[in-house]
Scaffold this motif. Structure first.
Motif, PDB file in Angstrom:
ATOM      1  N   HIS A   1       0.971  -1.144   0.073  1.00 48.49           N
ATOM      2  CA  HIS A   1       0.038  -0.143   0.057  1.00 48.49           C
ATOM      3  C   HIS A   1       0.881   1.287   0.139  1.00 48.49           C
ATOM      4  CE1 HIS A   1      -3.012  -2.808   0.898  1.00 48.49           C
ATOM      5  NE2 HIS A   1      -2.417  -3.395   2.011  1.00 48.49           N
ATOM      6  N   PHE A   2       1.773   1.259   0.759  1.00 49.27           N
ATOM      7  CA  PHE A   2       3.040   2.558   0.896  1.00 49.27           C
ATOM      8  C   PHE A   2       3.534   2.349  -0.575  1.00 49.27           C
ATOM      9  CE2 PHE A   2       2.860   2.387   5.851  1.00 49.27           C
ATOM     10  CZ  PHE A   2       1.812   2.749   5.780  1.00 49.27           C
ATOM     11  N   ALA A   3       4.235   1.502  -0.875  1.00 50.65           N
ATOM     12  CA  ALA A   3       4.745   1.328  -2.033  1.00 50.65           C
ATOM     13  C   ALA A   3       3.955   1.942  -3.390  1.00 50.65           C
ATOM     14  CB  ALA A   3       5.186  -0.008  -2.392  1.00 50.65           C
ATOM     15  N   ALA A   4       2.605   1.689  -3.385  1.00 52.68           N
ATOM     16  CA  ALA A   4       1.526   2.136  -4.522  1.00 52.68           C
ATOM     17  C   ALA A   4       1.567   3.762  -4.253  1.00 52.68           C
ATOM     18  CB  ALA A   4       0.123   1.342  -4.138  1.00 52.68           C
ATOM     19  N   VAL A   5       1.588   4.196  -3.058  1.00 51.52           N
ATOM     20  CA  VAL A   5       1.716   5.633  -2.797  1.00 51.52           C
ATOM     21  C   VAL A   5       2.879   6.184  -3.479  1.00 51.52           C
ATOM     22  CG1 VAL A   5       1.954   7.468  -1.162  1.00 51.52           C
ATOM     23  CG2 VAL A   5       0.112   5.564  -0.643  1.00 51.52           C
ATOM     24  N   ARG A   6       3.865   5.767  -3.324  1.00 47.77           N
ATOM     25  CA  ARG A   6       5.308   6.164  -4.066  1.00 47.77           C
ATOM     26  C   ARG A   6       5.022   6.020  -5.453  1.00 47.77           C
ATOM     27  NH1 ARG A   6      11.197   6.721  -3.246  1.00 47.77           N
ATOM     28  NH2 ARG A   6      11.776   6.914  -4.988  1.00 47.77           N
ATOM     29  N   ALA A   7       4.562   4.970  -6.121  1.00 47.30           N
ATOM     30  CA  ALA A   7       4.379   4.530  -7.304  1.00 47.30           C
ATOM     31  C   ALA A   7       3.541   5.843  -7.916  1.00 47.30           C
ATOM     32  CB  ALA A   7       3.899   3.311  -7.644  1.00 47.30           C
TER      33      ALA A   7
ATOM     34  N   GLU B   1       3.858  17.687  -1.965  1.00 50.67           N
ATOM     35  CA  GLU B   1       4.112  19.253  -1.274  1.00 50.67           C
ATOM     36  C   GLU B   1       4.020  18.878   0.081  1.00 50.67           C
ATOM     37  OE1 GLU B   1       2.551  22.267  -4.884  1.00 50.67           O
ATOM     38  OE2 GLU B   1       1.175  21.712  -3.065  1.00 50.67           O
ATOM     39  N   MET B   2       3.071  17.985   0.577  1.00 49.14           N
ATOM     40  CA  MET B   2       2.982  17.932   2.033  1.00 49.14           C
ATOM     41  C   MET B   2       2.428  16.533   2.373  1.00 49.14           C
ATOM     42  SD  MET B   2       0.447  21.008   3.135  1.00 49.14           S
ATOM     43  CE  MET B   2       0.904  20.952   4.768  1.00 49.14           C
ATOM     44  N   VAL B   3       3.166  15.720   3.253  1.00 45.67           N
ATOM     45  CA  VAL B   3       3.056  14.315   3.586  1.00 45.67           C
ATOM     46  C   VAL B   3       2.462  14.155   5.180  1.00 45.67           C
ATOM     47  CG1 VAL B   3       4.331  12.177   3.827  1.00 45.67           C
ATOM     48  CG2 VAL B   3       4.724  13.684   1.983  1.00 45.67           C
ATOM     49  N   GLN B   4       1.306  13.404   5.281  1.00 50.18           N
ATOM     50  CA  GLN B   4       1.098  13.255   6.704  1.00 50.18           C
ATOM     51  C   GLN B   4       1.227  11.720   6.969  1.00 50.18           C
ATOM     52  OE1 GLN B   4      -0.620  15.303   9.224  1.00 50.18           O
ATOM     53  NE2 GLN B   4      -0.094  13.370  10.290  1.00 50.18           N
TER      54      GLN B   4
ATOM     55  N   TYR C   1      -3.748  -0.921  15.733  1.00 47.45           N
ATOM     56  CA  TYR C   1      -2.474  -0.511  15.140  1.00 47.45           C
ATOM     57  C   TYR C   1      -2.800   0.252  13.738  1.00 47.45           C
ATOM     58  CZ  TYR C   1       2.346  -1.022  13.521  1.00 47.45           C
ATOM     59  OH  TYR C   1       3.750  -0.960  13.106  1.00 47.45           O
ATOM     60  N   ASP C   2      -2.558   1.764  14.094  1.00 44.55           N
ATOM     61  CA  ASP C   2      -3.046   2.863  13.427  1.00 44.55           C
ATOM     62  C   ASP C   2      -1.781   3.082  12.475  1.00 44.55           C
ATOM     63  OD1 ASP C   2      -4.039   4.956  12.150  1.00 44.55           O
ATOM     64  OD2 ASP C   2      -4.630   5.935  14.025  1.00 44.55           O
ATOM     65  N   GLN C   3      -1.998   2.784  11.217  1.00 42.00           N
ATOM     66  CA  GLN C   3      -0.928   3.080  10.305  1.00 42.00           C
ATOM     67  C   GLN C   3      -1.362   3.608   8.991  1.00 42.00           C
ATOM     68  OE1 GLN C   3       2.871   1.774  10.604  1.00 42.00           O
ATOM     69  NE2 GLN C   3       1.518   2.411  12.667  1.00 42.00           N
ATOM     70  N   ARG C   4      -1.428   5.115   8.945  1.00 45.12           N
ATOM     71  CA  ARG C   4      -1.734   5.712   7.524  1.00 45.12           C
ATOM     72  C   ARG C   4      -0.852   6.609   7.033  1.00 45.12           C
ATOM     73  NH1 ARG C   4      -6.370   8.772  10.084  1.00 45.12           N
ATOM     74  NH2 ARG C   4      -5.326   8.093  12.171  1.00 45.12           N
ATOM     75  N   ILE C   5      -1.006   7.101   5.773  1.00 42.23           N
ATOM     76  CA  ILE C   5      -0.135   8.180   5.105  1.00 42.23           C
ATOM     77  C   ILE C   5      -1.056   8.921   4.096  1.00 42.23           C
ATOM     78  CG2 ILE C   5       2.139   7.078   5.436  1.00 42.23           C
ATOM     79  CD1 ILE C   5       2.143   6.094   2.622  1.00 42.23           C
ATOM     80  N   GLU C   6      -0.756   9.933   3.731  1.00 38.85           N
ATOM     81  CA  GLU C   6      -1.546  10.767   2.714  1.00 38.85           C
ATOM     82  C   GLU C   6      -0.435  11.892   2.166  1.00 38.85           C
ATOM     83  OE1 GLU C   6      -5.671  13.270   2.678  1.00 38.85           O
ATOM     84  OE2 GLU C   6      -3.917  14.198   3.955  1.00 38.85           O
ATOM     85  N   VAL C   7      -0.466  11.962   0.929  1.00 41.37           N
ATOM     86  CA  VAL C   7       0.583  12.825   0.234  1.00 41.37           C
ATOM     87  C   VAL C   7      -0.381  13.667  -0.487  1.00 41.37           C
ATOM     88  CG1 VAL C   7       2.639  13.022  -1.214  1.00 41.37           C
ATOM     89  CG2 VAL C   7       2.447  10.979   0.073  1.00 41.37           C
TER      90      VAL C   7
ATOM     91  N   ALA D   1      -3.569   8.445  -0.628  1.00 42.58           N
ATOM     92  CA  ALA D   1      -3.579   8.095   0.786  1.00 42.58           C
ATOM     93  C   ALA D   1      -3.893   6.416   0.672  1.00 42.58           C
ATOM     94  CB  ALA D   1      -4.587   8.668   1.418  1.00 42.58           C
ATOM     95  N   ALA D   2      -2.995   6.007   2.023  1.00 43.51           N
ATOM     96  CA  ALA D   2      -3.106   4.847   2.181  1.00 43.51           C
ATOM     97  C   ALA D   2      -3.731   4.494   3.340  1.00 43.51           C
ATOM     98  CB  ALA D   2      -1.769   4.095   2.247  1.00 43.51           C
ATOM     99  N   GLU D   3      -4.766   3.935   3.468  1.00 47.49           N
ATOM    100  CA  GLU D   3      -5.830   3.788   4.696  1.00 47.49           C
ATOM    101  C   GLU D   3      -5.110   2.649   5.581  1.00 47.49           C
ATOM    102  OE1 GLU D   3      -7.660   6.126   5.700  1.00 47.49           O
ATOM    103  OE2 GLU D   3      -7.410   7.326   3.740  1.00 47.49           O
ATOM    104  N   ASN D   4      -5.967   2.621   6.790  1.00 48.07           N
ATOM    105  CA  ASN D   4      -5.567   1.592   7.676  1.00 48.07           C
ATOM    106  C   ASN D   4      -6.097   0.275   7.071  1.00 48.07           C
ATOM    107  OD1 ASN D   4      -4.219   2.058  10.163  1.00 48.07           O
ATOM    108  ND2 ASN D   4      -6.007   3.475  10.699  1.00 48.07           N
ATOM    109  N   GLN D   5      -5.457  -0.886   7.385  1.00 50.18           N
ATOM    110  CA  GLN D   5      -5.726  -2.163   6.793  1.00 50.18           C
ATOM    111  C   GLN D   5      -6.325  -3.172   7.825  1.00 50.18           C
ATOM    112  OE1 GLN D   5      -5.117  -2.874   3.475  1.00 50.18           O
ATOM    113  NE2 GLN D   5      -4.925  -0.901   3.658  1.00 50.18           N
ATOM    114  N   ARG D   6      -7.108  -4.208   7.700  1.00 53.93           N
ATOM    115  CA  ARG D   6      -7.716  -4.924   8.403  1.00 53.93           C
ATOM    116  C   ARG D   6      -7.337  -6.478   7.779  1.00 53.93           C
ATOM    117  NH1 ARG D   6     -10.486  -0.469   8.189  1.00 53.93           N
ATOM    118  NH2 ARG D   6     -11.641   0.346  10.199  1.00 53.93           N
ATOM    119  N   PRO D   7      -7.422  -7.286   9.034  1.00 55.72           N
ATOM    120  CA  PRO D   7      -7.304  -8.807   8.617  1.00 55.72           C
ATOM    121  C   PRO D   7      -8.371  -9.236   7.663  1.00 55.72           C
ATOM    122  CG  PRO D   7      -6.834  -8.542  10.869  1.00 55.72           C
ATOM    123  CD  PRO D   7      -7.423  -7.134  10.366  1.00 55.72           C
TER     124      PRO D   7
END
Length: 333
Positions: free
Chosen positions: A127-133, A144-147, A235-241, A249-255
């Motif tokens: 998910h994070f790699a897809a954000v970078r892609a 410009e801005m990363v959260q 476990y809260d793991q999110r990023i937004e660019v 954005a990559a949202e939280n993941q669930r099993p």
């Protein structure tokens, strides 16, 4: 080529890496070493490898690579030792808690020509790699801005806190690496605040449990990081660019990713409970990348220099907390 691995350290993260190695067709876990015999035997029984001493692993020419998951204060010494022994080295972050010691260690790695990869696994999360892609493909324009939001479900034991180097070097360091991974420019200014809001015992141990950081690059690009040792919801793991032409954005993941709608409203299953399950795919991809670097004779990434840069950002953030001001990275690096 099948890469023969030895695992150094059979604790929680060691077991995660053992599973990733065992699941890769191009790798074989042949040895495990740990100061606690029972922990080593558990891994050996699970994956059919031998329990070996450090000296035996070092001398065994058939072992191509080591994965270092031992306590932080042993990392640099072990990297140097196995680099000189001609083995490829994967080391969990950080290389050391002291920047001068890291530089010294990287000098040995360069001198020996060893392959060294530092364990910033989140770069390999799909998910994070897809954000970078999406950024690299120009789909949102220049970043410009990363959260970055990273919150653990609960704090580790105080005994761990005391030897961890503190939340900025232990937890936020992952987010410093992710900030560098996404911004496209090196941060040069750091401002951080930190508090003890979760457990007074953490403060008594000299650490913090709640952190906010703002990183700024020379051109003005920004990254804000929110860390907490407590998230009651998982476990809260999110990023937004935010880019000049859009956002990703990559949202939280669930099993299990379902949503139930009824008279009581909309509900979804809980988040992953911690990194061992949230980043399973990332750990597998990380080891695959390390193996590819060994087989193809290419530099590994994240590199020792990436480890140095992330630690420098952590040190600058800690100085910012102590002095209540923005810190130039050049002040610590």
């Amino acid at each position: 080529m099948t890469v023969n691995f030895a695992l150094l350290g059979a604790g929680r993260i060691g077991k995660v890496h053992a599973k990733a190695i065992a699941g890769n067709a191009d790798a074989r876990l042949v040895a495990v070493s740990d100061a606690f015999a029972e922990a080593a035997q558990t891994v050996a029984d699970t994956y059919g490898c031998a329990v070996r001493g450090i000296e035996d692993v070092e001398a065994d020419k058939s072992i191509d690579a080591v994965v270092i998951c031992t306590p932080t204060d042993t990392h640099a010494d072990l990297i140097e030792r196995f680099a000189r022994a001609g083995k490829a080295v994967f080391c969990e972050k950080p290389v050391d808690l002291n920047l001068a010691r890291v530089k010294q260690c990287l000098g040995v790695v360069k001198e020996t020509g060893a392959v060294l990869m530092v364990g910033f696994n989140r770069r390999f999360d799909p998910h994070f790699a897809a954000v970078r892609a999406a950024i690299d493909e120009g789909r949102i324009g220049p970043a410009e801005m990363v959260q970055i939001t990273s919150r653990d479900p609960g704090p580790p034991p105080v005994s761990y806190i005391k030897s961890s180097g503190g939340i900025l070097r232990d937890m936020t360091i992952h987010d410093f690496d992710m900030a560098r991974f996404l911004l496209g420019e090196e941060p040069d200014t750091i401002f951080a605040t930190a508090s003890v809001l979760v457990d007074p015992a953490i403060g008594e141990a000299g650490d913090f449990d709640s952190v906010s950081v703002i990183l700024t690059t020379a051109s003005g690009r920004q990254c804000s990081i929110s860390n907490s040792r407590r998230a009651t919801y998982g476990y809260d793991q999110r990023i937004e660019v935010l880019g000049a032409e859009g956002a990703v954005a990559a949202e939280n993941q669930r099993p299990v990713s379902i949503e139930i709608a009824n008279a009581q409203g909309f509900t979804r299953p809980p988040l992953h409970d911690f990194f061992m399950t949230r980043y399973t795919e990332a750990y597998a991809a990380e080891i695959a990348s390390f193996i590819a670097a060994i087989v193809e004779g290419k530099p590994a990434s994240p590199s020792g220099e990436d480890g140095l840069r992330a630690l420098a950002l952590a040190d600058a953030a800690l100085l910012s907390v102590k002095e209540g001001r923005a810190i130039k990275l050049s002040e610590v690096l």
